[in-house]
Write an enzyme that holds these catalytic residues in place. Structure first.
Site, short mmCIF file in Angstrom:
data_model
loop_
_atom_site.label_atom_id
_atom_site.label_comp_id
_atom_site.label_asym_id
_atom_site.label_seq_id
_atom_site.Cartn_x
_atom_site.Cartn_y
_atom_site.Cartn_z
N ASP A 67 20.58 -2.84 36.75
CA ASP A 67 20.36 -1.18 36.46
C ASP A 67 20.20 -0.58 35.83
OD1 ASP A 67 22.52 0.05 36.79
OD2 ASP A 67 23.20 -0.37 34.91
N LEU A 91 28.13 5.76 36.06
CA LEU A 91 27.64 7.33 36.61
C LEU A 91 25.95 7.31 36.33
CD1 LEU A 91 30.15 9.10 34.66
CD2 LEU A 91 29.39 8.75 36.95
N ARG A 92 24.85 6.01 36.51
CA ARG A 92 24.36 5.70 35.78
C ARG A 92 23.12 6.11 37.45
NH1 ARG A 92 21.06 3.26 32.06
NH2 ARG A 92 23.32 1.92 31.44
N GLY A 93 23.90 6.01 38.21
CA GLY A 93 23.34 6.14 39.75
C GLY A 93 22.75 7.30 40.03
N THR A 96 20.44 9.36 37.43
CA THR A 96 18.84 8.75 37.97
C THR A 96 18.59 9.86 39.04
OG1 THR A 96 19.52 6.72 37.42
CG2 THR A 96 17.44 7.09 38.38
#
Lengths: 547, 333
Positions: free
Chosen positions: B190, B271-273, B276
């Site tokens: 991740d 929410l990192r997806g 990014t």
């Protein structure tokens, strides 16, 4: 009369001496007169490495004794600081960390060549593939007797080395090499690069001005044969290449300027060296995927290891100094040393250094995937529970963790997360419902998830599947016997590819052929145990796990 | 020996693109390159250094600080002179000890002068630059834990042997590995902004070209470098232009919707997806010198930004990259 195999091995060593950028050679042989004979061809000044060599010895570092003696920092030179041949003994035991370092060295500097002496006996005990990839040559001397070896008459390598930069090559041979590599199913682009280098070196050795067909033939045989993953019987045009777009290169092959040497000749040179059992060997290699190499079981603990008493030792990479113990060891001698040297301050000698030690042990996780469906469910679950409790009772001695997955109806359920607590287990397993269909695949997926998680935590998982084998619920929950069986086989293949150990226990009254097939796919032992009670179950499991 | 030039690597466009995107916007957070042996993974990362624009740092600062107040006091530096230095690309070798990664008591000084001094580790050197881990999936667990913590906080705290030191450690993680040799923990996965999968070139023309260039690199180094270093410089200039373009780039509301819908449809964790993907798509738009973010940019960046964030489906053999492309086609149809 020296055998062809022997001649090739010695030739490879000569080429290596001419051009060290060829990386090196793997020699698969037990230690003995044959290998000694071969080693006479290697530069007598070659330095030896062993699999447990420390970073300090490889790359250099602080020379503690000299530093302490002189009072200023003295650096020690590592083995890799000077160019030359390196001999790696017991190469099959090289750890991935050392292999990565050596690979890095071979990649970065073209001044070292590595002779890896692989003494592995079992087929899956071999040099780390990462390192093997970076060595141009490979020689298997297992079948060579001492009468097959020849006298060592060495040609003038220095002159050949001198000639090497002037040797030219026809640009067309690049296409030839690439075609042959593709026909042999060699994916890596390092291999054809090695072939080119070997051809140049051989041309230099034989005193040719430019690479001839003979040079190329020998180079192909030396560098490509041991990397082949398929028999190059089919012509290149028909080799299935799933990912490649219809390449426009094919047209080049009919070019009127096609080099004087037909590809077939080169191909024959490679083909002659392919072992008959190539496909079996590849299958064995595939089965090994995801498992370790010959370095032995990793001792990874889920706890950071029990601290042991510190001990005297030399500072090397990976060791931590126990400052307190070191000072304690040095303290009584301070006055004497001060008088002896006439210098104030703390006097610490190498003999005082104490290193920290930890003991780490790998724990095992036994995951029971129990069929809780249909008729025999209740008794089977009861016996499984009994077996879990019996195994846990011995857990303290055996350092085992146990988890229990039950599958029934349309899905699988984790009844007991990995644990060592007997009390918790008894409480959780008190009431276990049964009945419904047999979603074998779902049960295996849940067990697989547990196994991967456990592995990340440093445990060694083993899955024991208890069922009477008639999978009738597919993964998506539909009652479809055929799809259910396919799904189970599919998950079994995934489990195997991940290298997870398993065990299939057939509790049906008659052995079920489908389960035997499943066990074969899993590469797992198959135990038919009709009417097994808890005692027999735990005994059989313990016997299979081997302690 | 100078590394093989980045621009001379044949093919592997997705990998090269991903590396360029992180060079444009470091906050994307690193690249993970997974693939077979001999596909040019390590070559590309080692070539990356030559591609990165230089940074300004205070001379002799162990953590490459740009401003004097950021120089840690244990460095005991008296100069404030700035100098231009290449962006650090630090290699984290497998089996590096904790001491070497975080820094530790300077044993040389402790033994010879009896002083208690801090010897900075790899994390200090990698500050404001890149940290490269070859075979990242084989990295020891305790080093991974340590990296996760530092990558999260951007600060390295060392408390050991009577030392109490902290210093900034913000770096872009670049990892490479062969998935057959071991898996990566989802937590570490991740932390990588982008991930790419590389495979050996299958057609013979490409392979011949690889051999030709490698041969020229080794036997005719001067001429080869002259030609390709010019290409590298062109990419470097374009990266600098793109960095400027990034600040002017507009992001329409519709693009944000697309990004969110895409991540929802894929069911990526956290929410990192989304964040990014947005950053990567913006960097891609800047690289293409476009003025506004469009679906085409999102489509191009989606596979590398989302591939490694999906829950693994043991039944899907096609690989997560194909799954992302499938969903992208559905959502952005």
């Amino acid at each position: 009369m020296p055998s062809a195999n022997w001649t090739r091995a010695t030739l490879a060593l000569q080429l290596l001496a001419i051009d060290p950028a060829l990386g090196g050679m793997r020699v698969r042989a037990r230690s003995g007169p044959v290998r000694d004979q071969l080693m006479q061809w290697v530069d007598p000044n070659a330095r030896k490495l062993h699999p447990a060599i420390s970073d300090d010895a490889l790359f250099g570092g602080l020379d503690l004794s000299a530093t302490l003696a002189t009072g200023h920092v003295v650096q020690e030179q590592g083995l890799l600081a000077t160019p030359g041949a390196l001999i790696l003994t017991m190469a099959e035991r090289v750890s991935t960390a050392l292999a990565a370092r050596l690979a890095l060295t071979l990649d970065r500097s073209k001044i070292h060549s590595l002779i890896a002496l692989d003494e592995g006996t079992a087929p899956d005990e071999m040099l780390n593939p990462k390192l093997a990839e970076r060595l141009a040559f490979d020689a298997d001397l297992s079948d060579i007797g001492i009468h097959d070896t020849g006298p060592s008459e060495c040609p003038d390598l220095a002159a050949a080395q001198h000639r090497l930069p002037t040797v030219t090559h026809d640009p067309d041979i690049l296409l030839q090499i690439a075609t042959i590599a593709a026909q042999c199913g060699i994916d890596s682009v390092r291999a054809p690069l090695f072939t080119l280098r070997a051809a140049l070196a051989h041309a230099a050795l034989s005193g040719h001005v430019s690479v001839t067909s003979a040079d190329l033939e020998i180079a192909c045989a030396l560098t490509l044969a041991h990397r082949a993953t398929q028999f190059p019987d089919t012509p290149a045009e028909e080799v299935p290449e799933p990912d490649a777009p219809p390449a426009d290169t094919r047209s080049d092959r009919d070019d009127p300027n096609t080099p004087d040497l037909p590809d077939d000749l080169l191909l024959d040179a490679v083909k002659a060296l392919l072992p008959d059992n190539l496909l079996e060997r590849l299958a064995a290699q595939k089965a090994r995927k995801g498992r370790g190499n010959g370095t032995g079981a990793a001792r990874k603990g889920n706890r950071r290891g029990r601290p042991l008493s510190s001990r005297a030792g030399k500072i090397c990479d990976g060791a931590r100094i126990d400052i307190i113990s070191t000072l304690r060891a040095a303290a009584p001698l301070q006055t004497i040393r001060k008088h002896a040297s006439g210098r104030d301050g703390l006097h610490i000698r190498p003999a005082d250094i104490r290193l920290k030690r930890f003991e780490e042990r790998s724990d095992r996780l036994l995951i029971f995937a129990v069929d809780a469906s249909g008729s025999a469910a209740l008794s089977r679950l009861a016996e499984a529970k009994g077996a879990v409790e019996l195994l846990l009772a011995q857990a303290y001695a055996r350092r085992d963790h146990v988890a229990l997955v039950a599958f029934r109806g349309t899905k699988a359920e984790l009844l007991l997360p990995p644990t060592r607590s007997l009390v918790q287990t008894k409480r959780r397993l008190a009431a276990l419902p049964g009945g419904g269909g047999t979603p074998l695949a779902a049960g295996m997926v849940t067990a697989f998830d547990q196994a991967t998680q456990a592995r990340r935590r440093g445990l060694t998982p083993t899955i024991a599947i208890l069922t009477d084998g008639r999978a009738n619920i597919a993964l998506d929950g539909t009652a479809n016997r055929k799809l259910a069986a396919t799904d189970a086989q599919h998950i079994a293949r995934v489990l195997r590819s991940q290298g997870i150990d398993a065990l299939v226990i057939d509790t049906g009254n008659r052995p079920e052929p489908a389960l035997r097939a499943l066990a074969a796919t899993l590469n797992a032992p198959y135990l038919p145990l009709p009417r097994a009670d808890a005692q027999r179950l735990s005994q059989s499991v313990a016997a299979v796990l081997g302690d | 020996m100078t590394p093989f030039p980045f621009s001379a690597i044949v093919g592997q466009d997705e990998m090269k693109q991903a590396m360029i995107l992180t060079a444009i916007d470091a906050s994307i957070g690193g690249v993970l390159v997974f693939g077979d042996r001999g596909t040019g993974k390590s070559t590309a990362v080692r070539a990356l250094a030559a591609l990165l624009p230089p940074i300004n740092a205070i001379k002799g600062c162990p953590v490459n600080s740009e401003r004097a107040e950021n120089v840690p006091d244990w460095a005991m530096l008296d100069t404030k002179a700035l100098h231009e230095t290449p962006t650090p690309v630090v290699d984290l070798p497998l089996g590096a000890t904790e001491d070497r990664v975080t820094g530790a008591l300077d044993i040389e000084k402790a033994l010879t002068k009896g002083e208690k001094a801090f010897q900075p580790g790899l994390l200090a050197r990698a500050n404001r630059g890149y940290l490269y881990i070859d075979e990242v999936n084989l990295l020891e667990d305790h080093i991974v834990d340590l990296l996760l913590d530092v990558a999260q906080s951007g600060e390295n705290v060392v408390e050991r042997e009577g030392l109490s030191i902290r210093h900034p450690a913000r770096f872009v993680l670049v990892g490479s590995g062969n998935p057959e040799e071991g898996e990566l923990r989802p937590q570490l996965l991740d932390r990588f902004g982008l991930s790419v999968e590389v495979a050996s070139p299958k057609d013979i023309a490409t392979r011949v070209e690889v051999m030709k260039r490698r041969d020229a690199f080794e036997n005719d180094n001067a001429a080869f470098m002259l030609r390709w270093q010019a290409e590298d410089a062109a990419i470097r200039d374009r990266i600098l232009t793109a960095r400027k373009a990034l600040t002017r780039l507009t992001t329409p509301e519709k693009a944000l919707h697309d990004v969110a819908a895409l991540c929802l449809a894929l069911g990526s964790d956290g929410l990192r997806g989304e964040l990014t993907l947005l950053k990567a798509a913006r960097a891609f738009a800047a690289w293409r010198d476009d003025t506004a973010l469009t679906r085409a940019h999102i489509r191009a960046a989606a596979p590398m930004a989302l591939r490694h964030r999906l829950r693994r489906d043991p039944l899907d053999e096609a690989g997560s990259g194909t799954r992302v492309i499938r969903v992208v086609e559905e959502v952005l149809a």
